[in-house]
Enzyme design. Structure first.
Site, PDB file in Angstrom:
ATOM      1  N   ARG A   1       0.942   9.971   6.108  1.00  0.00           N
ATOM      2  CA  ARG A   1       1.102   8.547   6.416  1.00  0.00           C
ATOM      3  C   ARG A   1       2.352   7.944   5.782  1.00  0.00           C
ATOM      4  O   ARG A   1       2.466   6.728   5.644  1.00  0.00           O
ATOM      5  CB  ARG A   1      -0.146   7.780   5.951  1.00  0.00           C
ATOM      6  CG  ARG A   1      -1.399   8.202   6.722  1.00  0.00           C
ATOM      7  CD  ARG A   1      -2.650   7.599   6.141  1.00  0.00           C
ATOM      8  NE  ARG A   1      -3.816   7.990   6.938  1.00  0.00           N
ATOM      9  CZ  ARG A   1      -5.049   8.033   6.484  1.00  0.00           C
ATOM     10  NH1 ARG A   1      -5.297   7.719   5.219  1.00  0.00           N
ATOM     11  NH2 ARG A   1      -6.044   8.403   7.266  1.00  0.00           N
TER      12      ARG A   1
ATOM     13  N   LYS B   1      -2.190  -1.575  -3.802  1.00  0.00           N
ATOM     14  CA  LYS B   1      -3.035  -0.396  -3.761  1.00  0.00           C
ATOM     15  C   LYS B   1      -2.137   0.848  -3.801  1.00  0.00           C
ATOM     16  O   LYS B   1      -1.211   0.945  -2.999  1.00  0.00           O
ATOM     17  CB  LYS B   1      -3.873  -0.389  -2.479  1.00  0.00           C
ATOM     18  CG  LYS B   1      -4.787   0.816  -2.322  1.00  0.00           C
ATOM     19  CD  LYS B   1      -5.524   0.770  -0.992  1.00  0.00           C
ATOM     20  CE  LYS B   1      -6.437   1.995  -0.841  1.00  0.00           C
ATOM     21  NZ  LYS B   1      -7.147   2.011   0.442  1.00  0.00           N
TER      22      LYS B   1
ATOM     23  N   SER C   1     -10.061   5.284  -5.402  1.00  0.00           N
ATOM     24  CA  SER C   1     -11.062   6.334  -5.579  1.00  0.00           C
ATOM     25  C   SER C   1     -10.706   7.366  -6.643  1.00  0.00           C
ATOM     26  O   SER C   1     -11.564   7.734  -7.457  1.00  0.00           O
ATOM     27  CB  SER C   1     -11.307   7.030  -4.237  1.00  0.00           C
ATOM     28  OG  SER C   1     -10.105   7.582  -3.724  1.00  0.00           O
TER      29      SER C   1
ATOM     30  N   LYS D   1       0.858  -1.181   0.000  1.00  0.00           N
ATOM     31  CA  LYS D   1       0.000   0.000   0.000  1.00  0.00           C
ATOM     32  C   LYS D   1       0.897   1.235   0.000  1.00  0.00           C
ATOM     33  O   LYS D   1       1.620   1.498   0.961  1.00  0.00           O
ATOM     34  CB  LYS D   1      -0.913  -0.006   1.228  1.00  0.00           C
ATOM     35  CG  LYS D   1      -1.888   1.177   1.277  1.00  0.00           C
ATOM     36  CD  LYS D   1      -2.788   1.064   2.491  1.00  0.00           C
ATOM     37  CE  LYS D   1      -3.767   2.220   2.580  1.00  0.00           C
ATOM     38  NZ  LYS D   1      -4.639   2.128   3.776  1.00  0.00           N
TER      39      LYS D   1
ATOM     40  N   ARG E   1     -10.750   9.535   1.129  1.00  0.00           N
ATOM     41  CA  ARG E   1     -10.677  10.199   2.434  1.00  0.00           C
ATOM     42  C   ARG E   1     -11.880  11.106   2.650  1.00  0.00           C
ATOM     43  O   ARG E   1     -12.325  11.316   3.774  1.00  0.00           O
ATOM     44  CB  ARG E   1      -9.351  10.947   2.563  1.00  0.00           C
ATOM     45  CG  ARG E   1      -8.175   9.975   2.674  1.00  0.00           C
ATOM     46  CD  ARG E   1      -6.829  10.648   2.656  1.00  0.00           C
ATOM     47  NE  ARG E   1      -5.773   9.638   2.732  1.00  0.00           N
ATOM     48  CZ  ARG E   1      -4.480   9.895   2.595  1.00  0.00           C
ATOM     49  NH1 ARG E   1      -4.070  11.143   2.388  1.00  0.00           N
ATOM     50  NH2 ARG E   1      -3.590   8.916   2.656  1.00  0.00           N
TER      51      ARG E   1
ATOM     52  N   TYR F   1     -14.942   0.521  -7.694  1.00  0.00           N
ATOM     53  CA  TYR F   1     -16.222   1.221  -7.583  1.00  0.00           C
ATOM     54  C   TYR F   1     -17.021   1.130  -8.881  1.00  0.00           C
ATOM     55  O   TYR F   1     -18.199   1.484  -8.899  1.00  0.00           O
ATOM     56  CB  TYR F   1     -15.976   2.692  -7.217  1.00  0.00           C
ATOM     57  CG  TYR F   1     -15.165   2.850  -5.950  1.00  0.00           C
ATOM     58  CD1 TYR F   1     -15.779   2.775  -4.699  1.00  0.00           C
ATOM     59  CD2 TYR F   1     -13.786   3.038  -5.983  1.00  0.00           C
ATOM     60  CE1 TYR F   1     -15.042   2.890  -3.530  1.00  0.00           C
ATOM     61  CE2 TYR F   1     -13.040   3.159  -4.823  1.00  0.00           C
ATOM     62  CZ  TYR F   1     -13.666   3.081  -3.606  1.00  0.00           C
ATOM     63  OH  TYR F   1     -12.937   3.190  -2.444  1.00  0.00           O
TER      64      TYR F   1
END
Length: 331
Positions: free
Chosen positions: A223, A254, A280, A201, A211, A319
């Site tokens: 992060r 990811k 996303s 990730k 987010r 999605y």
């Protein structure tokens, strides 16, 4: 006369011929659909940065599940938006937490639908980080307490399994998270529940709309100390090797679109199923360009996801799942 040799022209002359020799394809069995659930009543709110994706309250969840079932989708990835947030993300592992309630509701309505529970703290902490934040005694800077975070993540995984989750999907990137979660699940009697590890990730710019959807933007810092540098490939192999040794059952990459070389690398080096998360911003960019009339949405989405399959992905989290199935049925 001498004619140049044109290889494989005869294999491209018709759709039927192309279908016979096609090396990769998409099907409903490849797809996992993400779901966002929240507290409250009569909520079906479209996420502004993700057209066509919604927050659902538990009482409105059935209409979405009915559509998912009708389309033949076999698995959902469940994200929860809690009412209460605190420094330790306690809502993540409460028995009546939003993910736990949603899991029980899904299993009540559609027991055959696989529930994959995202296992992280970022949606549940008031600071938006994926672990417990403490002050380093030397630097006086805010840092993640890795081992304390593992304890809470393990509690979260067990609570999700008790609620009926079929697969635990830890996305936190703490060191040793697969070992901690696997041991906790086994000790609690959930040896049969597999772990879909977010093994690779990256600290990516492609997470912005998520987010927004998960209300999980860090309130300070970023992060990068616990997610991977986008410049690194060999590190991905080390991360995946660690997760395999610790007992992971699936390996995830990811994001997917900018990291197809990483997908291929994992496919070539490990024999576990490889999962690609079509994240996303990858979704929202296509939606925005299609809305402007700049691209053919269906053609671009199908080519993009097929590319991920070609790169080596066995499973796609996207999605676009509902749209893809409708388009496949039209072919």
């Amino acid at each position: 006369m001498n004619f140049p040799v044109v290889r494989n022209r005869r294999l491209r002359t018709s759709r039927g011929m192309r279908n016979l020799v096609r090396e990769n394809s998409l099907s409903v069995h490849d797809l996992i659909y993400p779901l966002f659930v929240t507290h409250g009543t009569d909520i079906k709110d479209e996420i502004a940065s993700m057209p066509g994706v919604y927050h659902y309250s538990l009482d409105r969840l059935e209409e979405e599940l009915a559509e998912i079932h009708e389309l033949g989708i076999q698995a959902v990835l469940l994200f929860g938006i809690p009412e209460h947030k605190d420094a330790e993300g306690t809502s993540a592992f409460e028995e009546d937490g939003i993910v736990q309630q949603a899991t029980r509701r899904i299993k009540e309505l559609y027991p055959e639908l696989l529930v994959i529970a995202d296992t992280c703290l970022c949606q549940f902490t008031d600071h938006g980080h994926c672990g417990i934040v403490v002050q380093d005694p030397v630097s006086r800077q805010a840092v993640i307490d890795n081992d304390r975070s593992l304890e809470l993540l393990a509690r979260t995984a067990v609570s999700q399994a008790k609620a009926g989750a079929d697969i635990i999907a830890p996305s936190n990137m703490m060191d040793g998270f697969v070992t901690a979660i696997r041991a906790a699940l086994d000790e609690a009697g959930f040896e049969q529940v597999p772990v879909m590890s977010y093994s690779v990730k990256y600290s990516s710019s492609f997470y912005g709309p998520f987010r927004d959807a998960a209300h999980s933007t860090p309130q300070f810092g970023d992060r990068r100390t616990y997610q991977m540098d986008p410049a690194n490939l060999r590190e991905a192999i080390r991360e995946a090797e660690t997760d395999v040794a610790e007992g992971a059952d699936f390996l995830m990459v990811k994001p997917a679109l900018a990291y197809m070389d990483v997908i291929r690398t994992l496919k070539d080096n490990f024999d576990l199923p490889v999962v690609a998360y079509n994240v996303s911003a990858e979704y929202s960019m296509v939606k925005a360009a299609a809305d402007k009339g700049w691209i053919d949405e269906q053609a671009v989405v199908m080519e993009m996801l097929l590319g991920m399959k070609r790169a080596g992905a066995d499973i796609l989290i996207t999605y676009f799942a509902k749209d893809v199935i409708r388009w496949l049925k039209e072919q």
